[in-house]
Write an enzyme that holds these catalytic residues in place. Sequence first.
Site, PDB file in Angstrom:
ATOM      1  N   SER A  28      24.623  54.430  48.017  1.00 36.64           N
ATOM      2  CA  SER A  28      23.990  55.267  49.217  1.00 36.64           C
ATOM      3  C   SER A  28      24.502  54.667  50.487  1.00 36.64           C
ATOM      4  CB  SER A  28      22.563  55.173  49.082  1.00 36.64           C
ATOM      5  OG  SER A  28      21.916  53.995  49.330  1.00 36.64           O
ATOM      6  N   GLU A  99      16.989  47.706  50.176  1.00 34.20           N
ATOM      7  CA  GLU A  99      17.637  47.608  48.870  1.00 34.20           C
ATOM      8  C   GLU A  99      16.874  46.355  47.866  1.00 34.20           C
ATOM      9  OE1 GLU A  99      20.736  48.783  47.961  1.00 34.20           O
ATOM     10  OE2 GLU A  99      20.603  49.967  49.916  1.00 34.20           O
TER      11      GLU A  99
HETATM   12  C1  SIN Z   1      25.060  50.147  48.053  1.00 31.16           C
HETATM   13  O1  SIN Z   1      25.317  51.291  48.240  1.00 31.16           O
HETATM   14  O2  SIN Z   1      26.234  49.423  48.473  1.00 31.16           O
HETATM   15  C2  SIN Z   1      23.953  49.502  47.118  1.00 31.16           C
HETATM   16  C3  SIN Z   1      23.487  50.496  46.297  1.00 31.16           C
HETATM   17  C4  SIN Z   1      22.866  51.752  46.869  1.00 31.16           C
HETATM   18  O3  SIN Z   1      21.778  51.378  47.861  1.00 31.16           O
HETATM   19  O4  SIN Z   1      22.917  53.027  46.495  1.00 31.16           O
END
Ligand code: SIN
Length: 192
Positions: A28, A99
């Site tokens: 994301s 996160e």
């Molecule tokens: C990221 O996007 O780097 C970590 C995972 C996420 O938040 O989907």
Amino acid sequence: MIVDTSAANRRMCHFDQHESVWLFGYGSLIFKADFPWLKRRPASILHWQRRFWQGSHDHRGTPEQPGRVVTLVPQRGARCDGLAYLISPAVFEQLDFREKNGYHRFVTELQFADNSRAEGLVYIATKDNPAFLGPASEADIALHISRATGPSGHNVDYLLELATALRELDAQDTHVFGIEAAIESLRAANGA
Ligand code: SIN
């Protein structure tokens, strides 16, 4: 199970004295950059592959019905393409909160399109975290995603927005595109 890694991540002070830090985004963080950044560039990291193996209780699912989001799993020789953001270390407070469901900050080497390299950070949810769901077939992951929704939106939108963003980056990812195709088949079968 819900976990909160934000306190552990706050203790991660590797880059505290730096004016700016490269953050590697592969999920994301590629398509939802709702945090301040100074620069951004396509980048890759080596020996990691992106997998929809992490449970999401707080964004794309609920504690009762977690969604599936991406994490990275180690794989010799693999390359994960994503987007690198140059950020101020102060931004990590916001990112740690976002996160917090199982992801830890790891130091990693980023590689840019011109073959230059830089040390940076990446959020990874490892297989020993309580929200880890682990492998399943692309069809089962698609079915799981099609049924999950949470405070940040439908799990299907996470998958489709990630697939679109990867295409825009010209990134190859048979796992993500395979699940996207399985979602399209499900939608076609349901007359959507
Ligand atoms: C990221 O996007 O780097 C970590 C995972 C996420 O938040 O989907």
